[in-house]
Scaffold this motif. Sequence first.
Motif, PDB file in Angstrom:
ATOM      1  N   GLU A   1       0.633  -1.275  -0.098  1.00  0.00           N
ATOM      2  CA  GLU A   1      -0.100  -0.117  -0.127  1.00  0.00           C
ATOM      3  C   GLU A   1       0.877   1.241  -0.072  1.00  0.00           C
ATOM      4  O   GLU A   1       0.415   2.408  -0.594  1.00  0.00           O
ATOM      5  CB  GLU A   1      -0.899  -0.097   1.215  1.00  0.00           C
ATOM      6  CG  GLU A   1      -2.106  -0.946   1.239  1.00  0.00           C
ATOM      7  CD  GLU A   1      -1.553  -2.331   1.632  1.00  0.00           C
ATOM      8  OE1 GLU A   1      -0.296  -2.591   2.030  1.00  0.00           O
ATOM      9  OE2 GLU A   1      -2.212  -3.392   1.430  1.00  0.00           O
ATOM     10  N   GLU A   2       2.064   1.185   0.657  1.00  0.00           N
ATOM     11  CA  GLU A   2       2.862   2.374   0.970  1.00  0.00           C
ATOM     12  C   GLU A   2       3.689   2.877  -0.507  1.00  0.00           C
ATOM     13  O   GLU A   2       4.284   4.025  -0.631  1.00  0.00           O
ATOM     14  CB  GLU A   2       3.703   2.307   2.060  1.00  0.00           C
ATOM     15  CG  GLU A   2       3.126   2.177   3.253  1.00  0.00           C
ATOM     16  CD  GLU A   2       4.017   1.936   4.271  1.00  0.00           C
ATOM     17  OE1 GLU A   2       3.672   2.423   5.408  1.00  0.00           O
ATOM     18  OE2 GLU A   2       4.970   0.936   4.354  1.00  0.00           O
TER      19      GLU A   2
ATOM     20  N   ASP B   1       2.704   3.134  -3.767  1.00  0.00           N
ATOM     21  CA  ASP B   1       2.096   3.954  -4.626  1.00  0.00           C
ATOM     22  C   ASP B   1       2.479   5.454  -4.574  1.00  0.00           C
ATOM     23  O   ASP B   1       2.842   6.131  -5.545  1.00  0.00           O
ATOM     24  CB  ASP B   1       0.859   3.831  -4.672  1.00  0.00           C
ATOM     25  CG  ASP B   1       0.128   4.326  -5.888  1.00  0.00           C
ATOM     26  OD1 ASP B   1       0.340   3.935  -6.929  1.00  0.00           O
ATOM     27  OD2 ASP B   1      -0.638   5.475  -5.700  1.00  0.00           O
TER      28      ASP B   1
END
Length: 548
Positions: free
Chosen positions: A465-466, A468
């Motif tokens: 998730e981090e 991007d």
Amino acid sequence: MSHRITYVIGHKNPDTDSICSAIAYARLKRAMGEENVVAARAGNLNAQTEFVLEHFQQQSPQYLPDIYLRVKDVMTSDVITLNASDTLNKAFRLFKNYNLKLLPLVDPGKRLIGTLSLLDLSKIQMERLGPGRSHMLFTSVKNIHEVLGARILNAPMPEKEFSGFVVVGAMTEKSFKKRLQEFVPASTIVVVGDRYEIQKIAIDFKVRCLIVTGGKGLAEEFLKLARENEVNVLVSPHDTAQSSNLIFTSIPVHYAASKSRETLSEDELLIEAREKILHSENQGMPVVNHQRRVLGIVTRSDLLKPPGKQLILVDHNEMAQTIDGAEEVEIIEIIDHHRLGNGPTMKPILFINEPLGSTSTLVAELYQKNNITPEKTVAGLLIAGIISDTILLKSPTSTEKDEQMLKWLSEITGLNYIELGMEIFNATSSLSGRSIEEIVEGDFKDYLVGDTKIGISQVEVVGLEELDSIKDDILEYLEKLVKNRKYSLVALMVTDILTEGSILLFQGDRGITGRIRYPLMEPNIAELKGILSRKKQLLPYILEIVGV
């Protein structure tokens, strides 16, 4: 020079396996009775490794920016020095007794003021043979007294240095009086045996110094007159000929010494110091600190000494990945689980290389083979090294032996390696709070393939998730690496432990990047499903597309 030290060291930008295997193997070597074996590192620790060391309350290995040989590695520290007023006689004895090639001259504060070499001594001896100078010297009564082992009968100012001529009283009284007229009384040293008439003439002439040889004394009336005329009187135990020769060795060393300012510092690279010494007329150079205090000396023969440092490489064998300067020292062992990329060695070495998931597995096995049980903390480090490199045995590089060693080490520590692994990854796999440089450079490895230079980094995360929000910054950083360090290809492999796959961000020569056939998510970002291992899965593919 200190005793030889052996550094156990992993690759640049060390990962957890590299650090843990270095610490554990150094402990094993010491447990086997080998002295001066020290774990070291060739770069900064990443967040995961810091967590592991703190968890097991272990100190970080010593940081070595490089292993280049320096002056302090070969210099002689127990230096014999001379004071400026010391005699050539003393210097002669030191050169002979200790087989020296160079003597530093120091002031009372031990600061360097010059050097004395065998060449300097030869030069002053040659001066004595020159025309008109064979009997002239520069000395003091104190120095004459020292070299002769004389007995002082009168010496008003023994330490005052003066230039003078030696006149031997081996002639008639008439000839002696005529001879004295050629000299200034205050610069005349008369050497004579028990020839009373010559002694009286010398004292009346007020010579600087009267040396009475053969251990003979001086008549009381002559001694009284000598005191009135301020004539220094010494009684030598040697005969006249020997006394005359010894007097010439009473010259203070500063008179003969070189005033050259050439010195070395202890941290100076030995390759640079070697050039200085080989182009110097002296056989060596003193080593001084910033206050010019003498710390040691390096001679040409010191340059031939074996290095005081040697290496054991763990978790790598390619010179492009090892500490700078490794080519200057002896590599005595390699413990690794990567592809072979090492250069030739000068002699056979212990080289253990197996296709396992972790170097820590190899080190654990070496404990078993030597019937040594590691301490609980060391066993814990080895567990962490195996967990990290095999991604909790999920990596395709994992083997049955990796799992066996994990179980054996867990029995020693009482730890559940699966729980420990999740704790390590959950605590250290977040990208937030880390700079782009730390993310990319944390586990970065260089590979040289002919003239092609490749750099591949890897970072493990728990979820993507981090990524991007920072992917563009990562690509910009990779592009700078390509330009500034002349890479043909640079890539960051972001490995997700949960999905057991990776994302590859890359920059480089379009002739190479254009051959990458992994599915592109967007320009210069590819999806690597089921790929967890840089060593076993990604690197062989990259080498194939660059034409190897």
